[in-house]
Structure formats: C-alpha cells, structure tokens
Design an enzyme around this catalytic site. Structure first.
Site, PDB file in Angstrom:
ATOM      1  N   ILE A   1      44.510  37.555  37.898  1.00 33.78           N
ATOM      2  CA  ILE A   1      44.528  37.789  36.446  1.00 33.78           C
ATOM      3  C   ILE A   1      45.924  38.221  35.988  1.00 33.78           C
ATOM      4  CG2 ILE A   1      43.593  39.232  34.584  1.00 33.78           C
ATOM      5  CD1 ILE A   1      40.933  39.296  36.249  1.00 33.78           C
TER       6      ILE A   1
ATOM      7  N   ASP B   1      53.563  45.328  41.546  1.00 40.90           N
ATOM      8  CA  ASP B   1      52.487  44.942  42.473  1.00 40.90           C
ATOM      9  C   ASP B   1      52.937  45.289  43.885  1.00 40.90           C
ATOM     10  OD1 ASP B   1      50.617  43.236  44.092  1.00 40.90           O
ATOM     11  OD2 ASP B   1      50.112  42.399  42.140  1.00 40.90           O
TER      12      ASP B   1
ATOM     13  N   THR C   1      46.692  42.289  47.842  1.00 41.90           N
ATOM     14  CA  THR C   1      45.767  41.150  47.694  1.00 41.90           C
ATOM     15  C   THR C   1      46.381  40.066  46.800  1.00 41.90           C
ATOM     16  OG1 THR C   1      44.668  42.159  45.782  1.00 41.90           O
ATOM     17  CG2 THR C   1      43.724  42.612  47.951  1.00 41.90           C
TER      18      THR C   1
ATOM     19  N   ASP D   1      53.749  50.521  44.788  1.00 41.05           N
ATOM     20  CA  ASP D   1      52.339  50.852  44.974  1.00 41.05           C
ATOM     21  C   ASP D   1      51.900  51.859  43.906  1.00 41.05           C
ATOM     22  OD1 ASP D   1      49.888  52.009  46.138  1.00 41.05           O
ATOM     23  OD2 ASP D   1      50.504  50.878  47.925  1.00 41.05           O
TER      24      ASP D   1
ATOM     25  N   GLN E   1      46.184  46.070  35.782  1.00 41.93           N
ATOM     26  CA  GLN E   1      45.236  45.221  36.529  1.00 41.93           C
ATOM     27  C   GLN E   1      45.166  45.609  37.997  1.00 41.93           C
ATOM     28  OE1 GLN E   1      43.719  42.943  34.413  1.00 41.93           O
ATOM     29  NE2 GLN E   1      45.079  43.929  32.926  1.00 41.93           N
TER      30      GLN E   1
ATOM     31  N   TYR F   1      33.174  50.581  44.362  1.00 39.48           N
ATOM     32  CA  TYR F   1      33.986  49.848  43.392  1.00 39.48           C
ATOM     33  C   TYR F   1      33.497  50.127  41.968  1.00 39.48           C
ATOM     34  CZ  TYR F   1      35.864  45.930  40.693  1.00 39.48           C
ATOM     35  OH  TYR F   1      36.496  45.182  39.733  1.00 39.48           O
TER      36      TYR F   1
ATOM     37  N   LYS G   1      35.494  52.125  38.759  1.00 42.91           N
ATOM     38  CA  LYS G   1      35.741  51.618  37.399  1.00 42.91           C
ATOM     39  C   LYS G   1      35.102  52.531  36.354  1.00 42.91           C
ATOM     40  CE  LYS G   1      38.205  48.013  38.527  1.00 42.91           C
ATOM     41  NZ  LYS G   1      39.568  47.793  38.067  1.00 42.91           N
TER      42      LYS G   1
ATOM     43  N   VAL H   1      35.352  36.828  36.438  1.00 42.05           N
ATOM     44  CA  VAL H   1      36.443  35.991  35.941  1.00 42.05           C
ATOM     45  C   VAL H   1      36.747  34.886  36.964  1.00 42.05           C
ATOM     46  CG1 VAL H   1      38.789  36.039  35.016  1.00 42.05           C
ATOM     47  CG2 VAL H   1      37.363  38.108  34.935  1.00 42.05           C
TER      48      VAL H   1
HETATM   49  P1  NAD Z   1      43.625  40.361  42.516  1.00 41.89           P
HETATM   50  O1  NAD Z   1      43.291  40.982  43.829  1.00 41.89           O
HETATM   51  O2  NAD Z   1      44.039  38.945  42.494  1.00 41.89           O
HETATM   52  O3  NAD Z   1      44.690  41.235  41.741  1.00 41.89           O
HETATM   53  C1  NAD Z   1      44.860  42.609  41.943  1.00 41.89           C
HETATM   54  C2  NAD Z   1      46.345  42.851  42.158  1.00 41.89           C
HETATM   55  O4  NAD Z   1      46.568  44.250  42.322  1.00 41.89           O
HETATM   56  C3  NAD Z   1      46.887  42.164  43.426  1.00 41.89           C
HETATM   57  O5  NAD Z   1      48.025  41.403  43.109  1.00 41.89           O
HETATM   58  C4  NAD Z   1      47.197  43.305  44.354  1.00 41.89           C
HETATM   59  O6  NAD Z   1      48.272  43.013  45.241  1.00 41.89           O
HETATM   60  C5  NAD Z   1      47.508  44.418  43.382  1.00 41.89           C
HETATM   61  N1  NAD Z   1      47.297  45.732  43.983  1.00 41.89           N
HETATM   62  C6  NAD Z   1      46.246  46.137  44.755  1.00 41.89           C
HETATM   63  N2  NAD Z   1      46.453  47.389  45.184  1.00 41.89           N
HETATM   64  C7  NAD Z   1      47.639  47.792  44.665  1.00 41.89           C
HETATM   65  C8  NAD Z   1      48.389  48.982  44.774  1.00 41.89           C
HETATM   66  N3  NAD Z   1      47.959  50.007  45.526  1.00 41.89           N
HETATM   67  N4  NAD Z   1      49.579  49.048  44.120  1.00 41.89           N
HETATM   68  C9  NAD Z   1      50.038  48.009  43.394  1.00 41.89           C
HETATM   69  N5  NAD Z   1      49.367  46.851  43.277  1.00 41.89           N
HETATM   70  C10 NAD Z   1      48.184  46.736  43.903  1.00 41.89           C
HETATM   71  O7  NAD Z   1      42.317  40.569  41.609  1.00 41.89           O
HETATM   72  P2  NAD Z   1      42.023  40.104  40.112  1.00 41.89           P
HETATM   73  O8  NAD Z   1      40.768  39.332  40.157  1.00 41.89           O
HETATM   74  O9  NAD Z   1      43.214  39.528  39.474  1.00 41.89           O
HETATM   75  O10 NAD Z   1      41.673  41.517  39.448  1.00 41.89           O
HETATM   76  C11 NAD Z   1      42.516  42.167  38.518  1.00 41.89           C
HETATM   77  C12 NAD Z   1      41.776  43.363  37.950  1.00 41.89           C
HETATM   78  O11 NAD Z   1      40.594  42.936  37.292  1.00 41.89           O
HETATM   79  C13 NAD Z   1      41.325  44.383  38.996  1.00 41.89           C
HETATM   80  O12 NAD Z   1      41.458  45.673  38.434  1.00 41.89           O
HETATM   81  C14 NAD Z   1      39.861  44.064  39.194  1.00 41.89           C
HETATM   82  O13 NAD Z   1      39.115  45.167  39.652  1.00 41.89           O
HETATM   83  C15 NAD Z   1      39.463  43.664  37.777  1.00 41.89           C
HETATM   84  N6  NAD Z   1      38.280  42.814  37.694  1.00 41.89           N
HETATM   85  C16 NAD Z   1      38.333  41.536  38.168  1.00 41.89           C
HETATM   86  C17 NAD Z   1      37.192  40.745  38.046  1.00 41.89           C
HETATM   87  C18 NAD Z   1      37.192  39.321  38.524  1.00 41.89           C
HETATM   88  O14 NAD Z   1      36.149  38.670  38.403  1.00 41.89           O
HETATM   89  N7  NAD Z   1      38.278  38.786  39.059  1.00 41.89           N
HETATM   90  C19 NAD Z   1      36.010  41.256  37.484  1.00 41.89           C
HETATM   91  C20 NAD Z   1      36.012  42.579  37.026  1.00 41.89           C
HETATM   92  C21 NAD Z   1      37.162  43.338  37.115  1.00 41.89           C
END
Ligand code: NAD
Length: 343
Positions: A24, A43, A47, A74, A94, A162, A166, A192
C-alpha cells in the site's frame, strides 16, 4: 490516483509515508509523486521490498522521482522516527507487521512494531509540529462482532494480537488528539488487493496467493467451506481514502476511524471464480475455472466481513472508483507480467 480537486492542496504539503516499500505504501508514494508532491519514504524493508520502489521510480519518471527522499529505518527506533518527521507536514503511517497468523505466532514482534512503533511515530510527529497523521487501522478491529454490515461504532472483542494492535492504535490516536491537539484519522482497511501485493511467504494474502497458484496451474487452498466472505478493496480506493483523510478540512471528520472498502461482499468461492476469469480473459490458455481444495478454518479469522462505508462517503467525500472486478482485471495484468510466477 489523487482526486483532481485535491491535487493543488496535496502539492502544498511535504508528505511522509511510512511502510513506503510495502504494497500500500508504494502506491501512496507513486500517486503522490505523480500528482507533483514531495515525499519521504520510511521503511525497514522487513516485509516491503526495494524493487517496489524501483518499479515506482520507473513508472513515475526522473522528474517525479527527484521529489522522493528515501530513509531506511525502523519505527521501533525513536531517533529514526524523529529524523523521518523532520521534513514533513503530514504523515501517512502504513508501517506495521500485517497478517493475523503472523501475529498469533509472534505476538511480541507485532506489539513492538504495531503498537510501540505507532506511539513512536505519533510522538515524533508531535515533536516536529506535524498535526495531521493518517494511519492504517484494520477491519480486524470488529473482532467477534457478528453484526453486518460493520459500522464504525460497533466493534467487538479482538480475535488476534494483530487485531488488538490496531484497536490499541485507535485508542492511542484518541489520546494523542485529546492530550496534544493532534488531528488523527484511522482508516480501517478491508482486505486490500492490487499490483505489488506480495504473493510469496507464509503470510501472503489470499488474492496474490491465488493468482500465483492459478499461474502455476495448481488448485486453490480454501480455508473453510468457501462461503466465508470479505469486502475486498482495490488499492486505488485506499490511496484515495488516505489523501482525502489527510486533506479534509471539516473538523468533524477528524479524530475518528473510517471503514475503507467497497461496501460489497464476495465469498471465497466467488473470488476464486473472479480471479480465474480475469486471468482467462487475458490468457485464454489458462482455465476459466479454478479447482478448490478445502481445509480447516484458520484461527483468528472472522467468518464474514462487509463494510458500511457511509461515514467515509459523508465525512471524507470518499467514493470507491474500482469495484472488485475492475481491480481483479488490473491485478491479473500485473501478476501475468511477473516472470517469477508463470510456469
Ligand atoms: P506490507 O507488508 O506490504 O507493508 C508494510 C510495510 O511496513 C513494509 O514495507 C514493511 O517493510 C514496513 N515495516 C514493517 N515493520 C517496520 C518497522 N519496524 N519499521 C519500518 N517499517 C516497517 O503490507 P500492506 O498490505 O501494504 O499494509 C500496510 C498497512 O495497512 C499495514 O499497517 C497493515 O496492517 C494495514 N492493513 C493492510 C490490509 C491489507 O489487506 N493489505 C488490511 C488492513 C490493514
């Protein structure tokens, strides 16, 4: 895409996107750069992937990319959060460890990143004089509530670390609004999907997993009887909700959390059919039907999910531009282009 009426206002801000190398986050970066904005991406690449940003840089072109600053760091590191906030006016937070099963296996890491990292980012933003923070919450905060559709005010008990993380984010947000006068908007994303969502790893989400399986000619693994349903939301809708929340002027719209979804329910069986059809339309040699292999329901999962999106519509002006079929078509193009996924 950034709504046309908001581009001018968006250009007047300096944006910080945490989790910028993720699925995202990289779409937020791409849309903001394409609209002419200045963006910092933060970032730790845990992940997320550098190649997501490489793709964004290619798609945006060199002029837009010159407005991007990258910071690998981080959110658990307070000094790094402070540094990231130094040259921003608004934060789209995010960064988090996603996935319910991951959180059940690693509750401590989930808490450190999703709760500790969140408080660090809010603190760093406050110290830097940033008022507005939009953050990713999740439909998982509805927990064990059976009520459908999900309305923001009726949450249940969280079913996983998790979901709890949130839920705690939302509680911290209201404390930071009350104690420090910050403007915080939570977005409860509902499943998403879209290009750049990672199909690899133990915690991959169902849509990228199923695209990858069908491209390999495999059966789809379904948790449960296939009647489980979700409100799947294409990533462009999520980008729009973030930008609207970041720029909304109506003070009544602030300091609350919103459902971000399409307001439509799709069962896993229907989803499997939709993915197979989207692939078949682009590659007629691939089967139009998916073979399903059923296994047990997963711990921490909810049976049904459907969002009431009227609050986001009324207070943020959010209008989903992509329904699930539109999104699956775009996602199919992306997964078909990935040479690592085809047989
Ligand atoms: P993603 O794993 O692709 O993105 C998360 C990003 O956060 C990654 O690039 C990761 O490297 C970074 N990250 C993780 N730990 C970190 C840290 N300690 N310091 C700095 N960066 C860090 O996941 P996504 O699907 O893009 O999710 C983005 C956000 O949306 C998250 O907060 C997730 O919980 C939330 N979310 C996603 C969905 C979905 O369906 N994808 C649904 C509900 C909520």
């Amino acid at each position: 895409m950034i709504p046309a009426d908001l581009i001018e206002a968006a250009r007047q801000r300096r944006w910080l996107v945490t989790g910028a190398a993720g699925f995202i986050g990289s779409h937020l970066v791409e849309s903001l750069l394409n609209a002419g904005c200045t963006v910092t991406g933060f970032d730790n690449l845990s992940t997320g992937h550098q190649h997501n940003l490489d793709v964004v840089s290619q798609r945006c072109g060199s002029e837009a990319w010159s407005r991007f600053s990258w910071m690998q760091g981080d959110v658990r590191d307070m000094a790094a959060c402070r540094e990231a906030c130094r040259s921003a006016d608004v934060v789209l937070h995010q960064a988090a460890l996603g996935s319910v099963p991951r959180s059940i296996e690693h509750p401590e890491a989930t808490n450190e990143v999703n709760v500790g990292g969140f408080v660090n980012m809010l603190t760093a933003a406050r110290e830097a004089g940033i008022k507005r923070v939009v953050y990713a919450s999740s439909s998982s905060v509805y927990g064990d509530s059976p009520v459908l559709p999900k309305k923001e005010e009726h949450t249940g008990r969280p079913l996983s670390p998790y979901a709890l993380s949130k839920w705690v984010n939302e509680e911290y947000a209201s404390i930071f609004a009350r104690c420090y006068g910050m403007e915080l908007v939570g977005l409860r994303y509902f499943n998403v999907f879209g290009p750049r969502q990672d199909p690899h790893g133990a915690y991959a989400a169902v849509i990228p997993l199923w695209f990858a399986a069908l491209l390999r000619g495999e059966a789809l693994q379904v948790n449960g009887d296939g009647e489980t349903s979700r409100d799947f939301c294409f990533v462009a809708n999520v980008v729009q909700a973030n930008i609207r929340a970041a720029l909304v002027e109506n003070t009544e719209a602030l300091n609350r959390a919103y459902n971000v979804a399409c307001g439509e329910r799709t069962t896993l069986k229907e989803l499997a059919g939709g993915i197979a059809k989207a692939l078949h339309e682009l590659r007629p040699d691939l089967s139009e039907e998916a073979t399903l292999h059923h296994r047990d329901f997963r711990a921490g999962d909810i049976a049904h999910s459907l969002a009431d999106i009227s609050a986001a519509k009324n207070l943020l002006g959010y209008r989903p531009t992509h329904q699930i079929v539109d999104g699956l078509r775009i996602a199919a193009e992306y997964y078909l282009e990935r040479s690592d996924l085809s047989k």
